[in-house]
Design a protein around this motif. Structure first.
Motif, PDB file in Angstrom:
ATOM      1  N   PHE A 250      56.628  20.157   6.594  1.00  0.00           N
ATOM      2  CA  PHE A 250      57.251  18.808   6.672  1.00  0.00           C
ATOM      3  C   PHE A 250      58.517  18.804   5.664  1.00  0.00           C
ATOM      4  O   PHE A 250      58.646  19.525   4.540  1.00  0.00           O
ATOM      5  CB  PHE A 250      56.347  17.569   6.277  1.00  0.00           C
ATOM      6  N   VAL A 251      59.454  17.956   5.963  1.00  0.00           N
ATOM      7  CA  VAL A 251      60.370  17.647   5.203  1.00  0.00           C
ATOM      8  C   VAL A 251      60.585  15.995   4.836  1.00  0.00           C
ATOM      9  O   VAL A 251      60.201  15.050   5.748  1.00  0.00           O
ATOM     10  CB  VAL A 251      61.775  18.109   5.754  1.00  0.00           C
ATOM     11  N   SER A 252      61.304  15.820   3.766  1.00  0.00           N
ATOM     12  CA  SER A 252      61.215  14.174   3.735  1.00  0.00           C
ATOM     13  C   SER A 252      62.873  14.164   3.182  1.00  0.00           C
ATOM     14  O   SER A 252      63.414  15.102   2.445  1.00  0.00           O
ATOM     15  CB  SER A 252      60.358  13.871   2.585  1.00  0.00           C
ATOM     16  N   VAL A 253      63.339  12.898   3.213  1.00  0.00           N
ATOM     17  CA  VAL A 253      64.751  12.540   2.711  1.00  0.00           C
ATOM     18  C   VAL A 253      64.585  11.283   2.366  1.00  0.00           C
ATOM     19  O   VAL A 253      64.025  10.309   3.201  1.00  0.00           O
ATOM     20  CB  VAL A 253      65.887  12.733   3.899  1.00  0.00           C
ATOM     21  N   GLY A 254      64.966  10.834   1.282  1.00  0.00           N
ATOM     22  CA  GLY A 254      65.047   9.403   0.875  1.00  0.00           C
ATOM     23  C   GLY A 254      66.345   9.026   0.148  1.00  0.00           C
ATOM     24  O   GLY A 254      67.271   9.758  -0.142  1.00  0.00           O
ATOM     25  N   TRP A 255      66.711   7.738   0.000  1.00  0.00           N
ATOM     26  CA  TRP A 255      67.845   7.252  -0.469  1.00  0.00           C
ATOM     27  C   TRP A 255      67.374   5.744  -1.547  1.00  0.00           C
ATOM     28  O   TRP A 255      66.594   5.104  -0.964  1.00  0.00           O
ATOM     29  CB  TRP A 255      68.758   6.572   0.831  1.00  0.00           C
ATOM     30  N   ARG A 256      68.099   5.655  -2.297  1.00  0.00           N
ATOM     31  CA  ARG A 256      67.941   4.350  -3.106  1.00  0.00           C
ATOM     32  C   ARG A 256      69.353   3.901  -3.395  1.00  0.00           C
ATOM     33  O   ARG A 256      70.536   4.605  -3.122  1.00  0.00           O
ATOM     34  CB  ARG A 256      67.753   4.881  -5.001  1.00  0.00           C
ATOM     35  N   PHE A 257      69.633   2.495  -3.087  1.00  0.00           N
ATOM     36  CA  PHE A 257      70.625   1.821  -3.161  1.00  0.00           C
ATOM     37  C   PHE A 257      70.930   0.996  -4.243  1.00  0.00           C
ATOM     38  O   PHE A 257      69.642   0.153  -4.649  1.00  0.00           O
ATOM     39  CB  PHE A 257      70.778   0.985  -1.642  1.00  0.00           C
ATOM     40  N   ALA A 258      71.945   0.666  -4.885  1.00  0.00           N
ATOM     41  CA  ALA A 258      72.284  -0.235  -5.998  1.00  0.00           C
ATOM     42  C   ALA A 258      72.006  -1.686  -5.553  1.00  0.00           C
ATOM     43  O   ALA A 258      72.037  -1.947  -4.331  1.00  0.00           O
ATOM     44  CB  ALA A 258      73.500  -0.314  -6.541  1.00  0.00           C
ATOM     45  N   PRO A 259      71.544  -2.223  -6.497  1.00  0.00           N
ATOM     46  CA  PRO A 259      70.785  -3.665  -6.430  1.00  0.00           C
ATOM     47  C   PRO A 259      71.989  -4.530  -5.430  1.00  0.00           C
ATOM     48  O   PRO A 259      71.527  -5.598  -4.702  1.00  0.00           O
ATOM     49  CB  PRO A 259      70.588  -4.358  -7.662  1.00  0.00           C
ATOM     50  N   GLU A 260      73.221  -4.344  -5.631  1.00  0.00           N
ATOM     51  CA  GLU A 260      74.092  -5.205  -5.289  1.00  0.00           C
ATOM     52  C   GLU A 260      74.401  -4.877  -3.517  1.00  0.00           C
ATOM     53  O   GLU A 260      75.231  -5.554  -2.882  1.00  0.00           O
ATOM     54  CB  GLU A 260      75.744  -5.278  -5.699  1.00  0.00           C
ATOM     55  N   GLN A 261      73.870  -3.723  -3.061  1.00  0.00           N
ATOM     56  CA  GLN A 261      74.178  -3.277  -2.051  1.00  0.00           C
ATOM     57  C   GLN A 261      73.324  -4.072  -0.833  1.00  0.00           C
ATOM     58  O   GLN A 261      71.972  -4.246  -1.215  1.00  0.00           O
ATOM     59  CB  GLN A 261      73.529  -1.803  -1.779  1.00  0.00           C
ATOM     60  N   VAL A 262      73.690  -4.929  -0.064  1.00  0.00           N
ATOM     61  CA  VAL A 262      72.777  -5.760   0.619  1.00  0.00           C
ATOM     62  C   VAL A 262      73.146  -5.319   2.372  1.00  0.00           C
ATOM     63  O   VAL A 262      73.892  -5.074   2.731  1.00  0.00           O
ATOM     64  CB  VAL A 262      73.407  -7.133   0.706  1.00  0.00           C
ATOM     65  N   PHE A 263      71.813  -5.407   2.971  1.00  0.00           N
ATOM     66  CA  PHE A 263      71.861  -4.987   4.449  1.00  0.00           C
ATOM     67  C   PHE A 263      71.922  -5.904   5.410  1.00  0.00           C
ATOM     68  O   PHE A 263      71.397  -7.302   5.068  1.00  0.00           O
ATOM     69  CB  PHE A 263      70.648  -3.921   4.547  1.00  0.00           C
ATOM     70  N   ASP A 264      72.177  -5.498   6.581  1.00  0.00           N
ATOM     71  CA  ASP A 264      71.956  -6.290   7.757  1.00  0.00           C
ATOM     72  C   ASP A 264      70.780  -6.331   8.203  1.00  0.00           C
ATOM     73  O   ASP A 264      70.387  -5.084   8.918  1.00  0.00           O
ATOM     74  CB  ASP A 264      73.166  -6.073   8.935  1.00  0.00           C
ATOM     75  N   ARG A 265      69.820  -7.257   8.340  1.00  0.00           N
ATOM     76  CA  ARG A 265      68.535  -7.239   8.897  1.00  0.00           C
ATOM     77  C   ARG A 265      68.354  -6.639  10.612  1.00  0.00           C
ATOM     78  O   ARG A 265      67.609  -5.858  10.719  1.00  0.00           O
ATOM     79  CB  ARG A 265      67.609  -8.425   8.622  1.00  0.00           C
TER      80      ARG A 265
END
Length: 336
Positions: A250-265
């Motif tokens: 298996f492979v995995s890929v992940g991301w961390r985003f800075a706290p000020e980065q806000v997403f569209d739900r």
């Protein structure tokens, strides 16, 4: 019962294991909901991916009597178990728990974890109780599971085998699990069934029958940079970090985003449900609040959380699309 003033000793300890997507995190959340109010419990979680997610999913609802530590980046037992030992020692010293639950990654090797916990140092600190292995009996016709060394090791070391997701089984699938255990010579193991990870806390009690024999197979994980801790790195100007891992097919890929980065739900929901992967876990800061996402072959769940420091996502599969990052970035509010 452990008190604040007594030295740590004989802490009841359970390993809760099972393959990818079988419902380990849901099972632990259910156990935490049954925890006696006057007890402190500690959870040590290992994740295959480099980005720690489970700690947020488990602790998203505040409970000062639950302490959680993560060991991201593959299997706990690698590198002579040093990452696990460091995290475990810190957790025990901080929590002084009345019970310890250990969740190895679904692609990890619980026998080696059991060996580490059985060494002379931990023999005084921990009292090893039942090893719980969750199994989804619907996968017993899939050779990716039944011929996978880790899947079979998880069953071999179990004191209690739990057929989870019973509500989704066909009529014959309970019997198939019973026959599978018999064919492997494990018909004497305690076999239980449940839905939605609703483990009976009584299944935890009692000494494990395991004697931590030497590992029965060698395993390989991709050699990640040991000097890099993706979970502690500062964010670059673009506001996110990416990490990958591979092993056990298996492979995995992940991301961390800075706290000020806000997403569209709404965009996130579309993204999460469209990802073709074996497993997806995430916590996101959105315009509508903080939400955790958990995706398996059975579908996607979304749960509102009280808090998280930053948005994180981890995706695991056999073949992952190279377009995941570009699509994920379109879910940021700034990209609207």
């Amino acid at each position: 019962m452990q008190s604040d003033n007594q030295p740590i000793s004989a802490i009841p300890t359970n390993i809760i294991t099972g393959f990818l997507g079988v419902g380990k995190t849901s099972a632990i959340k259910h156990l935490l909901a049954q925890k006696p109010e006057d007890e402190r419990w500690a959870i040590l979680v290992n994740e295959f991916g480099e980005i720690g997610i489970d700690g947020n999913l488990l602790s998203g609802k505040k409970d000062e009597q639950v302490y959680i530590r993560e060991v991201p980046g593959g299997c706990m037992c690698c590198a002579s178990g040093l990452p696990m030992q460091i995290a475990l020692n810190q957790l025990l010293n901080e929590a002084k728990p009345h019970r310890l639950l250990i969740e190895p990654t679904g692609l990890g090797h619980p026998l080696e974890v059991l060996q580490l916990l059985s060494n002379q140092y931990y023999q005084q600190l921990l009292s090893l109780e039942k090893v719980i292995t969750l199994v989804d009996a619907r996968n017993l016709t899939d050779t990716r599971y039944t011929e996978h060394a880790t899947f079979n090791q998880q069953i071999a070391i179990a004191d209690v085998v739990v057929g989870n997701k019973l509500d989704l089984y066909q009529d014959t699938q309970k019997t198939q699990l019973e026959l599978f255990l018999a064919e492997k010579g494990f018909e004497s193991k305690q076999l239980e069934f449940c839905s939605h990870g609703q483990l009976n806390p009584q299944w935890l009690s009692g000494k494990t029958i395991n004697n931590a024999k030497p590992p029965c197979h060698h395993h390989h994980h991709h050699d990640a940079d040991p000097a890099r801790d993706i979970n502690a790195e500062p964010f670059p100007e673009d506001g996110f970090l990416k990490a990958q891992n591979e092993g056990e097919g298996f492979v995995s890929v992940g991301w961390r985003f800075a706290p000020e980065q806000v997403f569209d739900r709404d965009k996130l929901r579309v993204f999460v449900t469209s990802v073709d992967a074996e497993r997806l876990k995430a916590v996101f800061i959105t315009m509508d609040g903080i939400f955790g996402y958990n995706k398996t072959a059975d579908g996607t769940t979304e749960v509102e959380l009280d808090e998280c420091i930053e948005s994180r996502i981890e995706i695991i599969g056999e073949n992952l699309s190279p377009d995941l990052e570009a699509t994920l970035l379109t879910c940021l509010v700034a990209h609207q």
